[in-house]
Design a protein around this motif. Structure first.
Motif, mmCIF file in Angstrom:
data_model
loop_
_atom_site.group_PDB
_atom_site.id
_atom_site.type_symbol
_atom_site.label_atom_id
_atom_site.label_comp_id
_atom_site.label_asym_id
_atom_site.label_seq_id
_atom_site.Cartn_x
_atom_site.Cartn_y
_atom_site.Cartn_z
ATOM 1 N N HIS A 1 0.765 -1.197 0.451
ATOM 2 C CA HIS A 1 0.298 -0.015 -0.360
ATOM 3 C C HIS A 1 0.936 1.266 -0.215
ATOM 4 O O HIS A 1 2.061 1.260 1.184
ATOM 5 N N ARG A 2 0.584 1.923 -1.201
ATOM 6 C CA ARG A 2 1.715 2.708 -0.815
ATOM 7 C C ARG A 2 0.290 4.246 -1.779
ATOM 8 O O ARG A 2 -1.123 4.430 -1.974
ATOM 9 N N LEU A 3 0.959 5.639 -0.981
ATOM 10 C CA LEU A 3 0.251 6.828 -0.955
ATOM 11 C C LEU A 3 0.188 7.635 -2.531
ATOM 12 O O LEU A 3 1.374 7.297 -3.699
ATOM 13 N N ILE B 1 12.431 14.455 -6.441
ATOM 14 C CA ILE B 1 10.979 13.165 -6.205
ATOM 15 C C ILE B 1 11.271 12.149 -7.711
ATOM 16 O O ILE B 1 11.383 11.061 -7.222
ATOM 17 N N ASN B 2 11.697 12.702 -8.369
ATOM 18 C CA ASN B 2 11.445 11.780 -9.753
ATOM 19 C C ASN B 2 12.479 11.510 -10.301
ATOM 20 O O ASN B 2 12.679 9.978 -10.964
ATOM 21 N N GLN B 3 13.886 11.491 -10.130
ATOM 22 C CA GLN B 3 14.890 11.771 -11.131
ATOM 23 C C GLN B 3 15.286 11.034 -9.827
ATOM 24 O O GLN B 3 17.055 10.363 -10.018
ATOM 25 N N TRP C 1 4.900 7.590 -0.207
ATOM 26 C CA TRP C 1 5.170 8.171 -1.874
ATOM 27 C C TRP C 1 5.983 8.733 -2.549
ATOM 28 O O TRP C 1 5.897 9.205 -3.798
ATOM 29 N N VAL C 2 7.328 8.574 -2.133
ATOM 30 C CA VAL C 2 8.311 8.883 -3.259
ATOM 31 C C VAL C 2 9.232 7.863 -3.662
ATOM 32 O O VAL C 2 9.103 6.702 -3.067
ATOM 33 N N MET D 1 2.455 3.064 -13.108
ATOM 34 C CA MET D 1 2.108 4.171 -11.850
ATOM 35 C C MET D 1 1.602 4.135 -11.480
ATOM 36 O O MET D 1 1.862 3.470 -10.292
ATOM 37 N N THR D 2 2.490 5.315 -10.519
ATOM 38 C CA THR D 2 2.572 5.684 -8.746
ATOM 39 C C THR D 2 1.677 6.324 -8.909
ATOM 40 O O THR D 2 1.909 7.366 -7.115
ATOM 41 N N SER D 3 0.515 6.076 -9.293
ATOM 42 C CA SER D 3 -0.172 7.661 -8.768
ATOM 43 C C SER D 3 -1.654 7.264 -9.451
ATOM 44 O O SER D 3 -1.515 6.148 -9.923
ATOM 45 N N THR D 4 -2.638 7.936 -8.762
ATOM 46 C CA THR D 4 -4.185 7.570 -9.645
ATOM 47 C C THR D 4 -4.201 8.014 -10.981
ATOM 48 O O THR D 4 -5.310 8.698 -11.052
ATOM 49 N N GLN D 5 -3.411 8.027 -11.866
ATOM 50 C CA GLN D 5 -3.272 8.579 -12.732
ATOM 51 C C GLN D 5 -4.159 7.826 -13.984
ATOM 52 O O GLN D 5 -4.684 8.882 -15.177
#
Length: 500
Positions: free
Chosen positions: A14-16, A47-49, A85-86, A98-102
């Motif tokens: 489970h992640r945010l 955060i992303n790189q 979340w990172v 998919m690291t989000s609800t994109q």
């Protein structure tokens, strides 16, 4: 929610959602971003790189010290939740890019930006949603048509041509972009075993000195083992530029199937279960038939794939399946199968019970027919008030009238005027049409079109006038017997005799 997920799905990770985490602190972050135009970009790079937790820690400390943000409570709260979340903290876990609800958020944005807005009425919203479905179907059709053609490969490497035949067009484009980025890396051998390599970036950025510029890669062509320190394949299922650079250097001809995920291939939907019934059916144990169908279909497809490899396997699978089918036909179905967890009742349950008591074996199609209700669905009421059969039709608006003005035709003050007066002969036709409304057959009445009937009006020829011109579209036979001339003209099956 986190406690419930841990209890119900103990093996789930489970992640945010990264987007919702930043959006939830947007008010305070906008205040911080207003200090300097580069703060937001530097924060998103951290955060992303970043690839590893250690790299993120170093990048975050340099970011905080550079812009003097140690006193920010918002950034401290985000840092405390970094493991939730990172992306750098769960690179080893697969997320499908998919690291989000994109998926839902992108569809929501697409609908709002291209089809509807806050002023769209409800009836127009339904039509626009149909347009959304059509546009998505058109895009899928374009993807299907693009996959049917011969793919164009920019680089003729053997493994690239292999993936061009397997990947979809969109996924293969992402793969080609990564393959193009691999030219910016240099490869060096590490050790004497010939499978460990070090990939170094040739275009180093001095702006971010914390960035990792070297990655250790394992390329074992003989055993089919490939891995990279950045863990991009483990996280997304797509190859990173570091591995692709090693593939080119080691001259890999074919990538093992275990490294090609089925969700990215053209055959991703080949074994999707299909069921004509639109209602979920469940047995007395609460297990839905869709779940049973899914498990049985998966096992059946595995048997098909194994049985088609040779004639011996095919004969063996056919014989076993025939014997299994006979055994399953002898097993009676559940008597209380219904929609959801409900139990069938009435005539449906009685018919199934009678069939079981009679000991009749039913096939799958017959069993489905027994469970389908033959009762017609309830009829929906139309809009408006239905008129009674004995109700007298009146012209004009409905409702109570004040009756203060007199009619110009009859002079009565009963709530009508000359245009709605029932005693006015000019209104008799309108009253008759209102009384017959809805009682005649639908469609254009016979005789109202061209020709006064069905099709064009038939024009009867005057054969006496056309005699001098000769027969048209028919046959004419003349014979002279005993001084009399007889002519018989046939046209379309009708014969007329003319005698002089």
């Amino acid at each position: 929610m986190a406690v419930a997920v841990e209890r119900v799905f103990p093996e789930a990770i489970h992640r945010l959602c990264m987007w919702h985490i930043i959006d939830g602190h947007s008010d305070h972050l906008n205040t911080i971003f207003s200090r300097n135009d580069d703060i937001e970009g530097e924060m998103m790079v951290c955060i992303n790189q970043t690839y590893t937790p250690t790299e993120f820690e170093n990048a975050w400390d340099r970011f905080i010290d550079k812009y003097e943000l140690r006193d920010s409570v918002t950034l401290r709260n985000l840092y405390d939740l970094r493991e939730r979340w990172v992306p750098a903290f769960f690179k080893k876990h697969y997320c499908g890019r998919m690291t989000s609800t994109q998926r839902s958020e992108s569809f929501n944005r697409m609908v709002k930006s291209n089809f509807v807005d806050h002023q769209t009425a409800l009836h127009r919203f339904a039509r626009r949603m149909l347009d959304v479905v059509v546009s998505r179907k058109d895009k899928e059709s374009a993807e299907t048509r693009g996959c049917e053609g011969v793919p164009i490969v920019k680089t003729p490497w053997p493994f690239a041509e292999q993936l061009s035949r397997v990947y979809t067009r969109a996924v293969f484009k992402v793969f080609e972009d990564s393959l193009h980025d691999s030219v910016y890396f240099r490869i060096e051998l590490e050790g004497s075993d010939g499978i460990h390599w070090v990939i170094s970036h040739t275009k180093r950025s001095e702006k971010h000195d914390w960035c990792q510029r070297q990655f250790k890669v394992i390329v074992d062509v003989d055993n089919g083992n490939f891995s990279c320190e950045c863990l991009q394949w483990e996280h997304t299922g797509m190859f990173c530029p570091h591995l692709l650079r090693a593939f080119v250097h080691a001259q890999v001809e074919k990538i093992p199937h275990m490294y090609v995920l089925r969700r990215y291939t053209k055959q991703a939907k080949s074994d999707v279960n299909y069921d004509r019934r639109d209602r979920p059916m469940a047995g007395p144990d609460g297990v839905k038939e869709s779940y049973r169908t899914k498990l049985l279909s998966y096992d059946a497809m595995q048997i098909v794939k194994l049985g088609r490899r040779s004639k011996v396997a095919f004969d063996r699978a056919t014989a076993v399946l025939k014997g299994l089918r006979k055994q399953l036909e002898e097993i009676p179905p559940d008597s209380d199968v219904g929609v959801g967890n409900a139990v069938t009742s009435g005539k449906d349950a009685e018919s199934v019970a009678d069939t079981m008591r009679a000991g009749q074996s039913m096939s799958m199609s017959e069993h489905d027919c027994e469970r389908v209700s033959r009762r017609p669905p309830p009829r929906s009421m139309t809009k408006g008030r239905a008129s009674e059969p004995t109700e007298k039709v009146k012209l004009g608006a409905r409702g109570d009238k004040k009756c203060t003005r007199g009619c110009g035709w009859c002079g009565l003050k009963v709530g009508h005027n000359s245009s709605t007066c029932p005693n006015n002969p000019a209104n008799f036709k309108r009253i008759a049409e209102a009384n017959n409304k809805g009682k005649r057959k639908r469609g254009r009445p016979r005789g109202s079109g061209v020709g006064g009937g069905r099709g064009r009006k038939a024009v009867r020829r005057n054969l006496i006038d056309e005699w001098a011109e000769g027969p048209v579209g028919g046959e004419c036979s003349m014979r002279s017997e005993e001084g009399d001339d007889d002519c018989s003209v046939q046209s379309g099956g009708d014969t007329e005799d003319l005698s002089e």
